[in-house]
Design a protein around this motif. Structure first.
Motif, PDB file in Angstrom:
ATOM      1  N   THR A  48      18.473  19.762  89.944  1.00  0.00           N
ATOM      2  CA  THR A  48      17.527  18.962  89.172  1.00  0.00           C
ATOM      3  C   THR A  48      16.495  19.861  88.516  1.00  0.00           C
ATOM      4  O   THR A  48      16.304  21.016  88.900  1.00  0.00           O
ATOM      5  N   ARG A  49      15.805  19.268  87.525  1.00  0.00           N
ATOM      6  CA  ARG A  49      14.716  19.963  86.844  1.00  0.00           C
ATOM      7  C   ARG A  49      13.618  18.951  86.533  1.00  0.00           C
ATOM      8  O   ARG A  49      13.816  17.745  86.596  1.00  0.00           O
ATOM      9  N   VAL A  50      12.462  19.471  86.207  1.00  0.00           N
ATOM     10  CA  VAL A  50      11.281  18.693  85.835  1.00  0.00           C
ATOM     11  C   VAL A  50      10.803  17.877  87.032  1.00  0.00           C
ATOM     12  O   VAL A  50      10.806  18.388  88.145  1.00  0.00           O
ATOM     13  N   LEU A  51      10.438  16.633  86.890  1.00  0.00           N
ATOM     14  CA  LEU A  51       9.704  15.985  87.986  1.00  0.00           C
ATOM     15  C   LEU A  51      10.504  15.021  88.846  1.00  0.00           C
ATOM     16  O   LEU A  51      10.476  15.106  90.067  1.00  0.00           O
ATOM     17  N   ALA A  52      11.184  14.056  88.260  1.00  0.00           N
ATOM     18  CA  ALA A  52      11.771  12.981  89.069  1.00  0.00           C
ATOM     19  C   ALA A  52      12.753  13.511  90.107  1.00  0.00           C
ATOM     20  O   ALA A  52      12.655  13.197  91.302  1.00  0.00           O
ATOM     21  N   LEU A  80      19.534  24.892  93.002  1.00  0.00           N
ATOM     22  CA  LEU A  80      20.292  25.868  92.221  1.00  0.00           C
ATOM     23  C   LEU A  80      19.953  25.722  90.744  1.00  0.00           C
ATOM     24  O   LEU A  80      19.947  24.616  90.206  1.00  0.00           O
ATOM     25  N   ASP A  81      19.684  26.825  90.094  1.00  0.00           N
ATOM     26  CA  ASP A  81      19.423  26.844  88.657  1.00  0.00           C
ATOM     27  C   ASP A  81      20.273  27.918  88.011  1.00  0.00           C
ATOM     28  O   ASP A  81      20.606  28.937  88.645  1.00  0.00           O
ATOM     29  N   ALA A  82      20.615  27.704  86.753  1.00  0.00           N
ATOM     30  CA  ALA A  82      21.271  28.759  85.978  1.00  0.00           C
ATOM     31  C   ALA A  82      20.259  29.877  85.753  1.00  0.00           C
ATOM     32  O   ALA A  82      19.084  29.623  85.497  1.00  0.00           O
ATOM     33  N   PRO A  83      20.684  31.131  85.838  1.00  0.00           N
ATOM     34  CA  PRO A  83      19.733  32.241  85.698  1.00  0.00           C
ATOM     35  C   PRO A  83      19.053  32.294  84.341  1.00  0.00           C
ATOM     36  O   PRO A  83      17.983  32.889  84.210  1.00  0.00           O
ATOM     37  N   TRP A  84      19.659  31.666  83.324  1.00  0.00           N
ATOM     38  CA  TRP A  84      19.054  31.705  81.990  1.00  0.00           C
ATOM     39  C   TRP A  84      18.154  30.498  81.718  1.00  0.00           C
ATOM     40  O   TRP A  84      17.593  30.368  80.634  1.00  0.00           O
ATOM     41  N   LEU A  85      17.969  29.599  82.694  1.00  0.00           N
ATOM     42  CA  LEU A  85      17.100  28.435  82.522  1.00  0.00           C
ATOM     43  C   LEU A  85      15.949  28.500  83.521  1.00  0.00           C
ATOM     44  O   LEU A  85      15.872  27.710  84.463  1.00  0.00           O
ATOM     45  N   GLU A 133      12.549  28.101  85.474  1.00  0.00           N
ATOM     46  CA  GLU A 133      11.661  26.954  85.636  1.00  0.00           C
ATOM     47  C   GLU A 133      10.226  27.349  85.267  1.00  0.00           C
ATOM     48  O   GLU A 133       9.859  28.539  85.325  1.00  0.00           O
ATOM     49  N   LEU A 134       9.425  26.356  84.903  1.00  0.00           N
ATOM     50  CA  LEU A 134       8.007  26.600  84.658  1.00  0.00           C
ATOM     51  C   LEU A 134       7.342  26.889  86.004  1.00  0.00           C
ATOM     52  O   LEU A 134       7.475  26.109  86.947  1.00  0.00           O
ATOM     53  N   PRO A 135       6.628  28.005  86.142  1.00  0.00           N
ATOM     54  CA  PRO A 135       6.109  28.422  87.452  1.00  0.00           C
ATOM     55  C   PRO A 135       5.217  27.385  88.131  1.00  0.00           C
ATOM     56  O   PRO A 135       5.339  27.145  89.333  1.00  0.00           O
TER      57      PRO A 135
END
Length: 464
Positions: free
Chosen positions: A218-222, A240-245, A247-249
């Motif tokens: 997931t990303r962002v808030l919800a 898990l995140d893609a290395p090229w995406l 996250e905002l710290p």
């Protein structure tokens, strides 16, 4: 209790358990024309009740622990990103190009917090990275034209609509036909019993999700709010995140409590993901519908490889209708559905006092996962994988259906959020943050560990 009763019914919960819920009603901690406080209370309340129910089943308790929903705690949690401090520094919530803009015939709102969204917005409008240049271009174009042009370029811009205008939109019609929480059988796998919770030492919290493994895509808030809640309840949550995406710290600091964070290229290291999936109990996704399907990560494909899995999905607009594949965020859903027009006016749009669609949908999704685990493992006729999903636009429809809640004032004097905040030392610095609002008798009062640096944990489960 009306909203809690409705949400619990949508989750398929036993109505008799509602007697275990009590509320501490605050004096307008979430001020709005729409009943945001009631929605927030309901979302947190059913999540806590679902947690208490699962905890009672796994621990062999005679009664479901009592649930207490305090409006002060709920309001602080729903505005957690505003209360966050990192070594005393306040977070950056919105980038300069994420805002309302006047158009030739109304308003649009853009979202450009992430670099790739900002680049797509500027490319679609053919302007430099200068707010004045963006403002000048948008002032000469219609709101709907901007919406379509930016969306076609993969960016994010939504025209302001009134509730009536949204109700006539084909996407609103599709959303209205769906339940608040969709609950869909995935397979016919036999019931997978959850191991009973071990005997607790005196003072140790009841952790309903202890021993469960949750893959967090997931990303962002919800989505992160949902998985942060499952981590609070004892689950081993690996994001898990893609290395090229990246996250905002600041966002990671707010939503990373209790979890671990790793990066994984699904195209280059698929074996690692399949090993994780083979031992997972839950997969939570928060990308736009269909975005993960090309990696073999549709709910059906996941369940085929891991029978009995619970798959949870959150999206902005829903996974159906003409906007089913569109990107979206809470601020944009508020604008499209008419919430911004209600909270302000069509001439001067406003906003909810919190990103309540995100936070509310997050707690609903966590509740749906907990109820799916209870149904799969304990109810008669259980077994089989479960697919649960929520959409911010559907949560917005629920909020709008309750009409004008009346502005009741912000945190009243003497009712400041301070009692619901705490400080924690972390690898990211000294964090001031909101306490968890999910509360039940004997349950956890805080996360076991703070967030660490994004993407630095190993790609494995804790027990490996």
């Amino acid at each position: 209790m009306t909203e809690i009763k409705f949400a619990w019914s949508e989750l398929g919960g036993d109505p008799a358990l509602l007697t275990r819920v009590s509320t501490v009603v605050g004096k307008g901690p979430l001020s709005a024309r729409l009943p945001v406080g009631e929605l927030a209370r309901a979302c947190v309340g059913v999540c806590a009740l679902a947690a208490a129910e699962l905890g009672a089943r796994r621990a062999g308790l005679a009664r479901v622990p009592a649930v207490r929903v305090d409006d002060g705690a709920v309001a602080a949690a729903f505005t957690s990103e505003r209360h966050l401090r990192i070594d005393g520094r306040a977070p950056t919530l919105f980038a300069p190009l994420s805002r309302f803009w006047r158009t030739a015939d109304g308003w649009v709102r853009t979202h450009a917090n992430y670099p790739h969204h900002r680049e797509r917005l500027l490319r679609a409008l053919d302007v430099p990275e200068d707010p004045a240049a963006v403002e000048a271009v948008l002032a000469g174009r219609s709101a709907l034209d901007v919406e379509e042009t930016v969306t076609a370029a993969g960016g994010l811009a939504v025209a302001l609509r009134t509730p009536g205008q949204w109700a006539a939109h084909p996407q609103a019609v599709a959303v209205a036909e769906r339940p608040l929480i969709e609950r869909i059988p995935l397979d016919g796998a036999p019931a997978r019993a959850l191991p009973p919770l071990p005997r607790r030492d005196a003072g140790a919290p009841l952790l309903p999700a202890a021993g469960l493994r949750v893959l967090d895509l997931t990303r962002v808030l919800a989505g992160p709010v949902a998985t942060r809640t499952l981590a609070l309840l004892g689950a081993d949550v690996l994001r898990l995140d893609a290395p090229w995406l990246a996250e905002l710290p600041d966002q990671h600091a707010d939503t990373g409590f209790g979890k671990r964070s790793a990066v994984l290229d699904l195209t280059a290291d698929r074996r690692a993901f399949e090993e994780l999936l083979a031992a997972a109990d839950v997969v939570v996704t928060g990308y736009r519908p269909g975005a993960l399907d090309r990696f073999g990560l549709s709910p059906e494909a996941l369940a085929e490889r891991r029978p009995g899995l619970v798959v949870a999905q959150v999206s902005a607009w829903g996974a159906y209708g003409p906007w089913g594949g569109r990107r979206g965020f809470d601020s944009l859903v508020q604008v499209a559905t008419g919430i911004a027009a209600v909270e302000g006016s069509p001439e001067h749009p406003g906003a909810l006092p919190a990103q309540a669609l995100d936070h509310g949908s997050g707690y609903l999704l966590a509740a749906a996962v907990l109820r799916a685990l209870t149904e799969r493992s304990y109810d008669d006729g259980g077994g089989g994988g479960r697919f649960v999903r929520v959409a911010l636009a559907r949560t917005a429809a629920w909020l709008l259906s309750d009409g004008d809640g009346g502005a009741t004032g912000d945190f009243a004097e003497g009712d400041a959020p301070a009692p619901w905040l705490t400080e924690t030392t972390s690898p990211l610095g000294r964090l001031r943050h909101a306490r968890p609002p999910v509360s039940f008798e004997g349950g956890p009062e805080n996360w076991t560990h703070p967030p660490g640096p994004w993407g630095t944990d190993p790609v494995r489960w804790v027990s490996w």
